[in-house]
Motif scaffolding. Structure first.
Motif, PDB file in Angstrom:
ATOM      1  N   UNK A 188     -87.422 -70.276 -38.369  1.00 59.43           N
ATOM      2  CA  UNK A 188     -88.193 -71.219 -39.175  1.00 59.43           C
ATOM      3  C   UNK A 188     -89.024 -72.154 -38.307  1.00 59.43           C
ATOM      4  N   UNK A 189     -88.688 -72.303 -37.028  1.00 60.20           N
ATOM      5  CA  UNK A 189     -89.383 -73.298 -36.209  1.00 60.20           C
ATOM      6  C   UNK A 189     -90.838 -72.962 -35.897  1.00 60.20           C
ATOM      7  N   UNK A 190     -91.299 -71.802 -35.494  1.00 58.11           N
ATOM      8  CA  UNK A 190     -90.532 -70.619 -35.087  1.00 58.11           C
ATOM      9  C   UNK A 190     -90.255 -70.639 -33.591  1.00 58.11           C
ATOM     10  N   UNK A 191     -89.154 -69.962 -33.178  1.00 60.23           N
ATOM     11  CA  UNK A 191     -88.799 -69.845 -31.766  1.00 60.23           C
ATOM     12  C   UNK A 191     -88.157 -68.476 -31.555  1.00 60.23           C
ATOM     13  N   UNK A 192     -89.003 -67.481 -31.354  1.00 56.51           N
ATOM     14  CA  UNK A 192     -88.536 -66.105 -31.231  1.00 56.51           C
ATOM     15  C   UNK A 192     -87.739 -65.895 -29.946  1.00 56.51           C
ATOM     16  N   UNK A 193     -88.144 -66.570 -28.858  1.00 55.22           N
ATOM     17  CA  UNK A 193     -87.466 -66.397 -27.587  1.00 55.22           C
ATOM     18  C   UNK A 193     -86.017 -66.861 -27.631  1.00 55.22           C
ATOM     19  N   UNK A 194     -85.783 -68.047 -28.194  1.00 52.89           N
ATOM     20  CA  UNK A 194     -84.411 -68.550 -28.294  1.00 52.89           C
ATOM     21  C   UNK A 194     -83.575 -67.673 -29.220  1.00 52.89           C
ATOM     22  N   UNK A 195     -84.197 -67.114 -30.242  1.00 49.88           N
ATOM     23  CA  UNK A 195     -83.477 -66.199 -31.131  1.00 49.88           C
ATOM     24  C   UNK A 195     -82.955 -64.999 -30.364  1.00 49.88           C
ATOM     25  N   UNK A 196     -83.777 -64.463 -29.472  1.00 50.37           N
ATOM     26  CA  UNK A 196     -83.361 -63.332 -28.648  1.00 50.37           C
ATOM     27  C   UNK A 196     -82.182 -63.721 -27.765  1.00 50.37           C
ATOM     28  N   UNK A 197     -82.211 -64.921 -27.181  1.00 47.22           N
ATOM     29  CA  UNK A 197     -81.136 -65.376 -26.308  1.00 47.22           C
ATOM     30  C   UNK A 197     -79.816 -65.485 -27.069  1.00 47.22           C
ATOM     31  N   UNK A 198     -79.838 -66.132 -28.229  1.00 43.16           N
ATOM     32  CA  UNK A 198     -78.608 -66.310 -29.009  1.00 43.16           C
ATOM     33  C   UNK A 198     -78.033 -64.958 -29.434  1.00 43.16           C
ATOM     34  N   UNK A 199     -78.878 -64.104 -29.963  1.00 46.25           N
ATOM     35  CA  UNK A 199     -78.394 -62.799 -30.444  1.00 46.25           C
ATOM     36  C   UNK A 199     -77.926 -61.929 -29.279  1.00 46.25           C
ATOM     37  N   UNK A 200     -78.679 -61.934 -28.183  1.00 48.49           N
ATOM     38  CA  UNK A 200     -78.292 -61.130 -27.030  1.00 48.49           C
ATOM     39  C   UNK A 200     -76.978 -61.584 -26.424  1.00 48.49           C
ATOM     40  N   UNK A 201     -76.772 -62.894 -26.343  1.00 48.60           N
ATOM     41  CA  UNK A 201     -75.519 -63.416 -25.802  1.00 48.60           C
ATOM     42  C   UNK A 201     -74.345 -63.071 -26.709  1.00 48.60           C
ATOM     43  N   UNK A 202     -74.554 -63.144 -28.015  1.00 43.41           N
ATOM     44  CA  UNK A 202     -73.491 -62.787 -28.959  1.00 43.41           C
ATOM     45  C   UNK A 202     -73.067 -61.329 -28.780  1.00 43.41           C
ATOM     46  N   UNK A 203     -74.039 -60.430 -28.663  1.00 44.35           N
ATOM     47  CA  UNK A 203     -73.720 -59.011 -28.467  1.00 44.35           C
ATOM     48  C   UNK A 203     -72.988 -58.811 -27.147  1.00 44.35           C
ATOM     49  N   UNK A 204     -73.423 -59.516 -26.094  1.00 50.49           N
ATOM     50  CA  UNK A 204     -72.748 -59.398 -24.800  1.00 50.49           C
ATOM     51  C   UNK A 204     -71.295 -59.869 -24.894  1.00 50.49           C
ATOM     52  N   UNK A 205     -71.055 -60.931 -25.631  1.00 50.89           N
ATOM     53  CA  UNK A 205     -69.685 -61.424 -25.808  1.00 50.89           C
ATOM     54  C   UNK A 205     -68.833 -60.416 -26.572  1.00 50.89           C
ATOM     55  N   UNK A 206     -69.423 -59.759 -27.544  1.00 48.68           N
ATOM     56  CA  UNK A 206     -68.685 -58.731 -28.279  1.00 48.68           C
ATOM     57  C   UNK A 206     -68.299 -57.584 -27.343  1.00 48.68           C
ATOM     58  N   UNK A 207     -69.197 -57.204 -26.456  1.00 49.58           N
ATOM     59  CA  UNK A 207     -68.894 -56.144 -25.499  1.00 49.58           C
ATOM     60  C   UNK A 207     -67.763 -56.567 -24.564  1.00 49.58           C
ATOM     61  N   UNK A 208     -67.831 -57.795 -24.069  1.00 49.04           N
ATOM     62  CA  UNK A 208     -66.800 -58.294 -23.166  1.00 49.04           C
ATOM     63  C   UNK A 208     -65.460 -58.401 -23.888  1.00 49.04           C
ATOM     64  N   UNK A 209     -65.517 -58.738 -25.189  1.00 47.34           N
ATOM     65  CA  UNK A 209     -64.286 -58.870 -25.971  1.00 47.34           C
ATOM     66  C   UNK A 209     -63.680 -57.530 -26.346  1.00 47.34           C
ATOM     67  N   UNK A 210     -64.372 -56.437 -26.044  1.00 44.66           N
ATOM     68  CA  UNK A 210     -63.807 -55.118 -26.285  1.00 44.66           C
ATOM     69  C   UNK A 210     -64.001 -54.582 -27.689  1.00 44.66           C
ATOM     70  N   UNK A 211     -65.104 -54.966 -28.320  1.00 47.76           N
ATOM     71  CA  UNK A 211     -65.392 -54.414 -29.639  1.00 47.76           C
ATOM     72  C   UNK A 211     -65.584 -52.899 -29.545  1.00 47.76           C
ATOM     73  N   UNK A 212     -65.189 -52.147 -30.575  1.00 51.78           N
ATOM     74  CA  UNK A 212     -65.328 -50.684 -30.527  1.00 51.78           C
ATOM     75  C   UNK A 212     -66.775 -50.257 -30.314  1.00 51.78           C
ATOM     76  N   UNK A 213     -66.938 -49.145 -29.626  1.00 53.42           N
ATOM     77  CA  UNK A 213     -68.281 -48.625 -29.345  1.00 53.42           C
ATOM     78  C   UNK A 213     -69.027 -48.336 -30.642  1.00 53.42           C
ATOM     79  N   UNK A 214     -68.309 -47.859 -31.647  1.00 55.04           N
ATOM     80  CA  UNK A 214     -68.949 -47.575 -32.939  1.00 55.04           C
ATOM     81  C   UNK A 214     -69.542 -48.840 -33.540  1.00 55.04           C
TER      82      UNK A 214
END
Length: 409
Positions: A188-214
């Protein structure tokens, strides 16, 4: 070698508590023994390099923002950055001294407060260049998304650590909902770059936490679908992507002009650069002291200097992950790894934009780019990283394996 138990017959826990008791008499000495001094030195080096880089970029930005009745002193941004560093570095040290439990609680509280600030930013924020990303406090402005990043990572790490104790907890959906809410507010701001950072970090944390590959594959497919939807329905994303894929070199108002000019500035100095103050192409570069400061470093100090800076960022990430190899506390592991990923991802995006292999995102280079909100927020993040990677050196040398007295509650 004499067995440690022969030298001290007390149980290992009692010896650790005794050591901690003696350390408690001098909190600063205890902190200095426990903190990762190599990581602290690397961060200090990066801050010093950033101050030199801002000094190189300040004259170009001063000329650009001078005009009419406004005259910006050539080194104004340098002196301001020095002031922000003088404020931020003590904050970094203070945060790094926090006990893990207190740091986590403060981050949970900070997440709630900053979510509220982020929610009002698109409506009550200060408009600049067609975006509302700043909130005015009367005496100054701050960017809520910058401060939210480290808080969000620690909060997400805590939620995922609860799942490590009980795999039945739906933390994938809870953290996903939190991330989606933040992403919607940023768009809404808009801030596309920060959106990428937040979403990318969340996915990385899921990988580190051992979420299933599926699960990760499904999230990847959903991310591609959302990117396509953003291109179709979100004008800012479409303009950025079109400007990168189909550049218009004749228009100075487009992102492609900025990216192309950044590439010219970056390569203008060759391998060793023109020398401090010798850059000339930088005066044509928009936002030379913030988004495109990496290009200014390339012109005045050379591509070799740019490579060294990239290696420093890589060194921070590698140092953190190596230190976490034997970490047994899930929260510490997720929080420290997430902060390192966010730091490295932001640096990678900024450098990719400067070399022309990614579209412009308005992303600063951590500790290098000019900016008060960015410097203070990054100092908080680095302080948290140092807090979560602290180790008792006496216990870590035990021959009976790594002990986690700081993690014992």
């Amino acid at each position: 070698m004499t067995d440690i138990r022969a030298r001290d017959p007390r149980p290992l826990r009692q010896r650790g508590e005794a050591l901690q008791g003696r350390s408690a008499r001098s909190p600063v000495a205890a902190w200095f023994r426990e903190v990762d001094r190599v990581l602290l030195l690397i961060a200090m080096t990066l801050i010093a390099v950033g101050l030199v880089a801002v000094a190189a970029a300040s004259p170009a930005s001063a000329v650009r923002y001078s005009g009419g009745d406004v005259t910006v002193p050539p080194m104004m941004y340098f002196w301001r950055q020095a002031g922000w560093i003088a404020l931020s570095f003590p904050i970094l040290i203070a945060v790094s001294m926090l006990p893990v439990t207190l740091a986590r609680r403060l981050c949970l509280f900070g997440t709630a407060v900053l979510l509220l600030a982020l929610a009002v930013t698109p409506f009550l924020g200060v408009e600049a260049n067609g975006a509302r990303r700043w909130v005015s406090l009367g005496v100054g402005q701050f960017q809520p998304s910058e401060f939210l990043k480290p808080m969000f990572i620690v909060t997400t790490a805590w939620l995922l650590s609860l799942r490590a104790r009980d795999p039945q907890l739906p933390m994938l959906w809870v953290t996903g909902a939190l991330t989606a809410f933040i992403a919607a507010l940023l768009m809404l701001q808009p801030d596309f770059g920060q959106t990428v950072i937040f979403c990318g970090t969340w996915v990385a944390l899921l990988m580190i936490a051992g979420m299933p590959v599926r699960t990760l594959a499904m999230l990847g497919a959903a991310g591609i679908g959302l990117l396509a939807a953003a291109y179709t329905f979100y004008g800012t994303a479409r303009v950025r992507i079109d400007g990168f894929l189909f550049p218009d070199p004749d228009s100075a108002a487009t992102d492609s002009y900025q990216v192309d000019m950044a590439h010219r500035v970056l390569t203008a100095g060759g391998a060793i650069g023109t020398g401090p103050g010798g850059g000339r192409v930088k005066f044509k570069l928009p936002e030379a002291h913030t988004d495109y400061i990496f290009a200014v470093v390339g012109e005045e100090f050379g591509l070799i200097a740019c490579g060294i800076i990239a290696l420093i960022f890589l060194g921070i990430v590698v140092r953190v992950f190596v230190r976490l190899l034997d970490e047994e506390d899930a929260f510490r592991l997720f929080a420290a790894a997430g902060l390192a990923v966010q730091f490295g991802m932001q640096a990678l995006i900024n450098m990719a934009v400067n070399v022309g292999i990614a579209p412009s995102k308005g992303m600063t280079l951590p500790f290098i780019s000019y900016g008060g909100s960015s410097m203070v927020a990054l100092s908080i993040g680095m302080g948290l990283l140092l807090a979560f990677t602290r180790r008792n050196p006496y216990l870590s040398r035990s021959p009976y394996g790594p002990q986690r007295w700081n993690g014992a509650k």
